[in-house]
Motif scaffolding. Structure first.
Motif, PDB file in Angstrom:
ATOM      1  N   GLU A  65       0.811  -1.221   0.000  1.00  0.00           N
ATOM      2  CA  GLU A  65       0.000   0.000   0.000  1.00  0.00           C
ATOM      3  C   GLU A  65       0.843   1.269   0.000  1.00  0.00           C
ATOM      4  OE1 GLU A  65      -3.318   0.073  -0.168  1.00  0.00           O
ATOM      5  OE2 GLU A  65      -3.450  -2.112  -0.217  1.00  0.00           O
ATOM      6  N   SER A  66       1.701   1.407   0.990  1.00  0.00           N
ATOM      7  CA  SER A  66       2.426   2.668   1.128  1.00  0.00           C
ATOM      8  C   SER A  66       3.739   2.432   1.854  1.00  0.00           C
ATOM      9  CB  SER A  66       1.579   3.688   1.895  1.00  0.00           C
ATOM     10  OG  SER A  66       1.303   3.220   3.194  1.00  0.00           O
ATOM     11  N   GLN A  93      -2.849  -2.623  18.050  1.00  0.00           N
ATOM     12  CA  GLN A  93      -2.093  -3.724  17.465  1.00  0.00           C
ATOM     13  C   GLN A  93      -2.331  -3.727  15.969  1.00  0.00           C
ATOM     14  OE1 GLN A  93      -3.309  -7.298  19.691  1.00  0.00           O
ATOM     15  NE2 GLN A  93      -1.311  -7.155  20.712  1.00  0.00           N
ATOM     16  N   VAL A  94      -1.337  -4.199  15.214  1.00  0.00           N
ATOM     17  CA  VAL A  94      -1.545  -4.401  13.786  1.00  0.00           C
ATOM     18  C   VAL A  94      -1.207  -5.844  13.437  1.00  0.00           C
ATOM     19  CG1 VAL A  94      -1.126  -2.007  13.078  1.00  0.00           C
ATOM     20  CG2 VAL A  94       0.792  -3.627  13.162  1.00  0.00           C
ATOM     21  N   ALA A 107       1.239   4.952  18.352  1.00  0.00           N
ATOM     22  CA  ALA A 107       1.294   5.938  17.272  1.00  0.00           C
ATOM     23  C   ALA A 107       0.919   7.317  17.784  1.00  0.00           C
ATOM     24  CB  ALA A 107       0.353   5.533  16.144  1.00  0.00           C
ATOM     25  N   ALA A 108       1.589   8.320  17.240  1.00  0.00           N
ATOM     26  CA  ALA A 108       1.282   9.705  17.620  1.00  0.00           C
ATOM     27  C   ALA A 108       1.605  10.645  16.465  1.00  0.00           C
ATOM     28  CB  ALA A 108       2.082  10.120  18.848  1.00  0.00           C
ATOM     29  N   PHE A 109       0.686  11.555  16.194  1.00  0.00           N
ATOM     30  CA  PHE A 109       0.977  12.640  15.259  1.00  0.00           C
ATOM     31  C   PHE A 109       1.564  13.820  16.026  1.00  0.00           C
ATOM     32  CE2 PHE A 109      -2.213  10.387  12.718  1.00  0.00           C
ATOM     33  CZ  PHE A 109      -1.601  10.406  11.478  1.00  0.00           C
ATOM     34  N   TRP A 151      -2.600   5.939   6.054  1.00  0.00           N
ATOM     35  CA  TRP A 151      -2.263   4.641   6.621  1.00  0.00           C
ATOM     36  C   TRP A 151      -2.920   4.476   7.991  1.00  0.00           C
ATOM     37  CZ3 TRP A 151       0.416   2.753  10.928  1.00  0.00           C
ATOM     38  CH2 TRP A 151       0.828   1.414  10.861  1.00  0.00           C
ATOM     39  N   VAL A 152      -2.819   5.522   8.799  1.00  0.00           N
ATOM     40  CA  VAL A 152      -3.396   5.469  10.150  1.00  0.00           C
ATOM     41  C   VAL A 152      -4.916   5.343  10.073  1.00  0.00           C
ATOM     42  CG1 VAL A 152      -3.740   6.790  12.282  1.00  0.00           C
ATOM     43  CG2 VAL A 152      -1.481   6.711  11.204  1.00  0.00           C
ATOM     44  N   THR A 153      -5.522   6.160   9.198  1.00  0.00           N
ATOM     45  CA  THR A 153      -6.991   6.116   9.100  1.00  0.00           C
ATOM     46  C   THR A 153      -7.481   4.747   8.675  1.00  0.00           C
ATOM     47  OG1 THR A 153      -6.567   8.195   7.963  1.00  0.00           O
ATOM     48  CG2 THR A 153      -8.817   7.740   8.501  1.00  0.00           C
ATOM     49  N   SER A 154      -6.750   4.094   7.779  1.00  0.00           N
ATOM     50  CA  SER A 154      -7.259   2.794   7.338  1.00  0.00           C
ATOM     51  C   SER A 154      -6.904   1.682   8.323  1.00  0.00           C
ATOM     52  CB  SER A 154      -6.780   2.468   5.919  1.00  0.00           C
ATOM     53  OG  SER A 154      -5.432   2.110   5.920  1.00  0.00           O
ATOM     54  N   LYS A 155      -5.712   1.732   8.924  1.00  0.00           N
ATOM     55  CA  LYS A 155      -5.311   0.663   9.866  1.00  0.00           C
ATOM     56  C   LYS A 155      -6.144   0.688  11.142  1.00  0.00           C
ATOM     57  CE  LYS A 155      -1.668  -1.610   8.310  1.00  0.00           C
ATOM     58  NZ  LYS A 155      -1.720  -3.038   8.032  1.00  0.00           N
TER      59      LYS A 155
END
Ligand SMILES: [Zn+2]
Ligand SMILES: [Zn+2]
Length: 192
Positions: A65-66, A93-94, A107-109, A151-155
């Motif tokens: 994907e990316s 988790q992924v 994760a953090a923006f 990526w974050v929005t979909s995961k």
């Protein structure tokens, strides 16, 4: 900057920690292996995520994907970005493939660009302002990488979280709400 009352779990032992992360007194966990990986596996992953700097380009590199690479700012600030993410980032988790054990992620923006990414759906580089740490407790596999919003929005679709400072709901991986960021001078480093 006050973070009084905010508690988060040690990535390795789960002990309750407070204040900007500098290591866990309960289990001895530190974050050195995430900034400067010691295993060949994690070193290879980190090299992949510095390709913008070392090769001048970012490729999908076999990823479906990316893919994303740190820029100079991201690399120069990696220690603090990792500390910020361990302290304030959101946990999930992924899955790394069918039949495999899901991996822990944090994760953090931040309100700054720390890298660039490419995806199958765009031809140009997209800015990354998110950091994701995968398998933070693993000295073999643990490493940080920059992430695209997409990526974050979909995961993590459907997962919500909250502002560490005021408790208001935020999108997953947004550790501080816009109002609190304003009161923190819009600088993530003021939280460290
Ligand atoms: Zn610990
Ligand atoms: Zn807030």
């Amino acid at each position: 900057m006050s973070t009084v009352g905010y508690i988060y779990p040690c990535p390795q032992c789960g002990a309750h920690l407070s204040g900007p992360f500098n290591g866990c007194a309960a289990c001895g966990y530190s974050f050195g292996h995430l900034v400067a990986p010691t295993s060949p596996e994690a070193q290879n992953k980190m090299a992949d995520h510095k390709q913008l700097l070392t090769r001048g380009t970012i490729s999908l590199g076999g990823k479906p994907e990316s893919n994303a690479s740190f820029d100079y700012y991201g690399v120069a600030n990696l220690t603090d970005l990792v500390r910020f993410t361990i302290t304030y980032g959101h946990r999930s988790q992924v899955s790394s493939g069918p039949g495999r054990t899901p991996s822990d992620v944090i994760a953090a923006f931040v309100p700054e660009i720390i890298g660039s990414g490419v995806s199958r759906y765009t031809t140009d580089y997209q800015p990354c302002s998110g950091l994701c740490i995968i398998s933070p407790a693993s000295t073999k596999w643990g490493h940080p990488f920059p992430v695209l919003d997409k990526w974050v929005t979909s995961k993590f679709a459907g997962q919500t979280a909250s502002c560490f400072r005021c408790g208001d709901p935020t999108p997953f991986a947004q550790p501080v709400c816009p109002k609190c960021y304003g009161e923190l001078g819009n600088d993530w480093r003021n939280c460290l």
